[in-house]
Design a protein around this motif. Sequence first.
Motif, PDB file in Angstrom:
ATOM      1  N   GLY A  32      64.249  47.180 111.976  1.00 48.15           N
ATOM      2  CA  GLY A  32      64.986  47.578 110.769  1.00 48.15           C
ATOM      3  C   GLY A  32      64.603  46.777 109.546  1.00 48.15           C
ATOM      4  O   GLY A  32      63.697  45.938 109.571  1.00 48.15           O
ATOM      5  N   THR A  33      65.322  47.055 108.476  1.00 52.37           N
ATOM      6  CA  THR A  33      65.054  46.426 107.180  1.00 52.37           C
ATOM      7  C   THR A  33      66.330  45.782 106.655  1.00 52.37           C
ATOM      8  O   THR A  33      67.429  46.290 106.892  1.00 52.37           O
ATOM      9  CB  THR A  33      64.543  47.492 106.193  1.00 52.37           C
ATOM     10  N   GLY A  34      66.171  44.669 105.938  1.00 57.02           N
ATOM     11  CA  GLY A  34      67.327  43.987 105.353  1.00 57.02           C
ATOM     12  C   GLY A  34      67.408  42.556 105.859  1.00 57.02           C
ATOM     13  O   GLY A  34      66.598  42.126 106.685  1.00 57.02           O
ATOM     14  N   SER A  35      68.416  41.825 105.383  1.00 57.72           N
ATOM     15  CA  SER A  35      68.488  40.400 105.711  1.00 57.72           C
ATOM     16  C   SER A  35      68.858  40.173 107.178  1.00 57.72           C
ATOM     17  O   SER A  35      68.364  39.213 107.795  1.00 57.72           O
ATOM     18  CB  SER A  35      69.500  39.701 104.794  1.00 57.72           C
ATOM     19  N   THR A  36      69.694  41.039 107.761  1.00 60.79           N
ATOM     20  CA  THR A  36      70.060  40.861 109.175  1.00 60.79           C
ATOM     21  C   THR A  36      68.879  41.220 110.065  1.00 60.79           C
ATOM     22  O   THR A  36      68.557  40.503 111.020  1.00 60.79           O
ATOM     23  CB  THR A  36      71.282  41.733 109.529  1.00 60.79           C
ATOM     24  N   ALA A  37      68.208  42.317 109.720  1.00 56.24           N
ATOM     25  CA  ALA A  37      67.026  42.721 110.497  1.00 56.24           C
ATOM     26  C   ALA A  37      65.924  41.671 110.379  1.00 56.24           C
ATOM     27  O   ALA A  37      65.147  41.474 111.318  1.00 56.24           O
ATOM     28  CB  ALA A  37      66.531  44.086 110.020  1.00 56.24           C
ATOM     29  N   ILE A  88      66.399  48.372 116.476  1.00 58.87           N
ATOM     30  CA  ILE A  88      67.459  47.435 116.082  1.00 58.87           C
ATOM     31  C   ILE A  88      67.409  47.298 114.561  1.00 58.87           C
ATOM     32  O   ILE A  88      66.356  47.006 113.991  1.00 58.87           O
ATOM     33  CB  ILE A  88      67.290  46.052 116.747  1.00 58.87           C
ATOM     34  N   ASP A  89      68.556  47.538 113.927  1.00 58.95           N
ATOM     35  CA  ASP A  89      68.582  47.575 112.464  1.00 58.95           C
ATOM     36  C   ASP A  89      69.950  47.083 111.976  1.00 58.95           C
ATOM     37  O   ASP A  89      70.924  47.079 112.743  1.00 58.95           O
ATOM     38  CB  ASP A  89      68.337  49.028 111.995  1.00 58.95           C
ATOM     39  N   GLY A  90      70.028  46.728 110.731  1.00 59.13           N
ATOM     40  CA  GLY A  90      71.294  46.367 110.101  1.00 59.13           C
ATOM     41  C   GLY A  90      72.019  47.606 109.608  1.00 59.13           C
ATOM     42  O   GLY A  90      71.575  48.740 109.815  1.00 59.13           O
ATOM     43  N   ALA A  91      73.154  47.397 108.947  1.00 58.52           N
ATOM     44  CA  ALA A  91      73.901  48.508 108.341  1.00 58.52           C
ATOM     45  C   ALA A  91      74.742  47.960 107.199  1.00 58.52           C
ATOM     46  O   ALA A  91      75.039  46.766 107.159  1.00 58.52           O
ATOM     47  CB  ALA A  91      74.801  49.185 109.373  1.00 58.52           C
ATOM     48  N   ASP A  92      75.106  48.849 106.297  1.00 57.95           N
ATOM     49  CA  ASP A  92      75.983  48.445 105.203  1.00 57.95           C
ATOM     50  C   ASP A  92      77.454  48.616 105.583  1.00 57.95           C
ATOM     51  O   ASP A  92      78.304  47.860 105.118  1.00 57.95           O
ATOM     52  CB  ASP A  92      75.642  49.256 103.950  1.00 57.95           C
ATOM     53  N   GLU A  93      77.731  49.626 106.405  1.00 51.93           N
ATOM     54  CA  GLU A  93      79.080  49.833 106.943  1.00 51.93           C
ATOM     55  C   GLU A  93      78.957  50.507 108.308  1.00 51.93           C
ATOM     56  O   GLU A  93      78.036  51.286 108.536  1.00 51.93           O
ATOM     57  CB  GLU A  93      79.903  50.790 106.049  1.00 51.93           C
ATOM     58  N   ILE A 101      76.890  53.732 107.195  1.00 57.19           N
ATOM     59  CA  ILE A 101      76.196  53.895 105.910  1.00 57.19           C
ATOM     60  C   ILE A 101      75.045  52.895 105.921  1.00 57.19           C
ATOM     61  O   ILE A 101      75.240  51.719 106.237  1.00 57.19           O
ATOM     62  CB  ILE A 101      77.111  53.641 104.697  1.00 57.19           C
ATOM     63  N   LYS A 102      73.857  53.395 105.610  1.00 58.50           N
ATOM     64  CA  LYS A 102      72.677  52.549 105.490  1.00 58.50           C
ATOM     65  C   LYS A 102      71.928  52.899 104.201  1.00 58.50           C
ATOM     66  O   LYS A 102      72.169  53.920 103.595  1.00 58.50           O
ATOM     67  CB  LYS A 102      71.752  52.749 106.701  1.00 58.50           C
ATOM     68  N   GLY A 103      71.011  52.010 103.842  1.00 56.57           N
ATOM     69  CA  GLY A 103      70.183  52.283 102.675  1.00 56.57           C
ATOM     70  C   GLY A 103      70.423  51.345 101.516  1.00 56.57           C
ATOM     71  O   GLY A 103      69.811  51.495 100.460  1.00 56.57           O
ATOM     72  N   GLY A 104      71.314  50.353 101.732  1.00 62.79           N
ATOM     73  CA  GLY A 104      71.518  49.360 100.679  1.00 62.79           C
ATOM     74  C   GLY A 104      70.218  48.671 100.296  1.00 62.79           C
ATOM     75  O   GLY A 104      70.006  48.292  99.152  1.00 62.79           O
ATOM     76  N   GLY A 105      69.329  48.555 101.276  1.00 64.97           N
ATOM     77  CA  GLY A 105      68.024  47.941 101.021  1.00 64.97           C
ATOM     78  C   GLY A 105      66.954  48.945 100.650  1.00 64.97           C
ATOM     79  O   GLY A 105      65.781  48.592 100.518  1.00 64.97           O
ATOM     80  N   GLY A 106      67.342  50.216 100.513  1.00 64.59           N
ATOM     81  CA  GLY A 106      66.422  51.236 100.007  1.00 64.59           C
ATOM     82  C   GLY A 106      65.478  51.829 101.037  1.00 64.59           C
ATOM     83  O   GLY A 106      64.555  52.552 100.680  1.00 64.59           O
ATOM     84  N   ALA A 107      65.723  51.553 102.328  1.00 66.13           N
ATOM     85  CA  ALA A 107      64.763  52.002 103.354  1.00 66.13           C
ATOM     86  C   ALA A 107      65.349  53.081 104.266  1.00 66.13           C
ATOM     87  O   ALA A 107      64.864  53.304 105.364  1.00 66.13           O
ATOM     88  CB  ALA A 107      64.307  50.810 104.185  1.00 66.13           C
ATOM     89  N   LEU A 108      66.382  53.783 103.779  1.00 66.75           N
ATOM     90  CA  LEU A 108      67.131  54.672 104.675  1.00 66.75           C
ATOM     91  C   LEU A 108      66.280  55.778 105.294  1.00 66.75           C
ATOM     92  O   LEU A 108      66.524  56.189 106.430  1.00 66.75           O
ATOM     93  CB  LEU A 108      68.323  55.290 103.933  1.00 66.75           C
ATOM     94  N   LEU A 109      65.268  56.256 104.587  1.00 68.68           N
ATOM     95  CA  LEU A 109      64.491  57.392 105.102  1.00 68.68           C
ATOM     96  C   LEU A 109      63.694  56.986 106.339  1.00 68.68           C
ATOM     97  O   LEU A 109      63.821  57.620 107.405  1.00 68.68           O
ATOM     98  CB  LEU A 109      63.573  57.931 104.002  1.00 68.68           C
ATOM     99  N   GLN A 110      62.903  55.939 106.217  1.00 71.41           N
ATOM    100  CA  GLN A 110      62.151  55.480 107.388  1.00 71.41           C
ATOM    101  C   GLN A 110      63.107  55.011 108.480  1.00 71.41           C
ATOM    102  O   GLN A 110      62.867  55.220 109.671  1.00 71.41           O
ATOM    103  CB  GLN A 110      61.195  54.350 107.009  1.00 71.41           C
ATOM    104  N   GLU A 111      64.205  54.371 108.073  1.00 73.50           N
ATOM    105  CA  GLU A 111      65.169  53.876 109.064  1.00 73.50           C
ATOM    106  C   GLU A 111      65.759  55.019 109.881  1.00 73.50           C
ATOM    107  O   GLU A 111      65.928  54.913 111.104  1.00 73.50           O
ATOM    108  CB  GLU A 111      66.291  53.099 108.367  1.00 73.50           C
ATOM    109  N   LYS A 112      66.081  56.129 109.198  1.00 71.46           N
ATOM    110  CA  LYS A 112      66.700  57.245 109.928  1.00 71.46           C
ATOM    111  C   LYS A 112      65.679  57.935 110.830  1.00 71.46           C
ATOM    112  O   LYS A 112      65.984  58.311 111.964  1.00 71.46           O
ATOM    113  CB  LYS A 112      67.330  58.248 108.952  1.00 71.46           C
TER     114      LYS A 112
HETATM  115  O1  5RP Z   1      70.088  49.902 105.414  1.00 75.07           O
HETATM  116  C1  5RP Z   1      69.536  48.875 105.160  1.00 75.07           C
HETATM  117  C2  5RP Z   1      68.290  48.809 104.357  1.00 75.07           C
HETATM  118  O2  5RP Z   1      67.947  50.067 103.854  1.00 75.07           O
HETATM  119  C3  5RP Z   1      70.084  47.586 105.666  1.00 75.07           C
HETATM  120  O3  5RP Z   1      70.144  47.645 107.036  1.00 75.07           O
HETATM  121  C4  5RP Z   1      71.454  47.392 105.102  1.00 75.07           C
HETATM  122  O4  5RP Z   1      71.366  47.458 103.697  1.00 75.07           O
HETATM  123  C5  5RP Z   1      72.048  46.053 105.541  1.00 75.07           C
HETATM  124  O5  5RP Z   1      71.330  45.014 104.933  1.00 75.07           O
HETATM  125  P1  5RP Z   1      71.682  43.495 105.193  1.00 75.07           P
HETATM  126  O6  5RP Z   1      71.373  43.224 106.620  1.00 75.07           O
HETATM  127  O7  5RP Z   1      70.787  42.745 104.242  1.00 75.07           O
HETATM  128  O8  5RP Z   1      73.138  43.292 104.879  1.00 75.07           O
END
Ligand code: 5RP
Length: 262
Positions: A32-37, A88-93, A101-112
Amino acid sequence: MSSELSPIDKAKFVAAKQATQYVEDGMKVGLGTGSTAAWLVKCLGEMVENDGLKIRGVPTSSRTAELARDVGIEVISLDEAKWLDLTIDGADEFDGNLNLIKGGGGALLQEKIVATASDQMVVIADAAKSVETLGAFPLPIEVIPFGWQTTKMLVEETLIGMDVLGRTVSLRMNGDAPYYTDEGNHILDLHLNRIGHARQLSLVINQIPGVVENGLFIDICDVVVIGHGDGRVEVRDINEGTVEESRFDIIEKDNLFADLSD
Ligand SMILES: O=C(CO)[C@H](O)[C@H](O)COP(=O)(O)O
């Protein structure tokens, strides 16, 4: 860098560390993408280097691809992998049904795309991402740049008929310029406050010409690993409906915690 992590980073780290237990030798793993990933990728990199773990990773963004290569994970494309054992990926909610809800990091398309092409999707998140009803976090939708203002108007009109509490739509910016995704698209953030019928909203939004995909992940996630700032970890499994608790003693190692800029 200071070796002292904030509680939120500790929560993200322990969730990521726990989720490495789902990864087995020989697996093709969506990253996944983001700080948790990013914590996850670092932890997997350590396992590759120190324990001889053999995996191939399919990153969900150019940022994750770069990080994965940096830590020694073999990177392949989704077309090479075709299907994955695990993402394995992070999520916003996430809600009680493990919809996201995902995509806070702008990668929702590839992530989905990557999560959908996986036998299992495990989400790693700090406890603050847990909600009763999705929608406090603005819902990102990816739109093509051509005619994006018209697409935005169509989205706003569509929202009038939907069960949501807010209807403001904003173009995501990167400084003074519009934000571009890895696919060269823009992101519209939908400030809805509360989403009454997430499945219906997802279907309706994706019908609008110009919309490529939205950040609602419905019936995609199987497990959420929730980290807490004190090192506790809960695991929610959609099939077993169980909530397990364990506790990590956080060992702060400078080489693992350094340079997580995402
Ligand atoms: O969907 C995402 C990126 O597109 C991230 O998983 C989501 O924004 C959570 O990010 P973080 O782990 O930094 O809180």
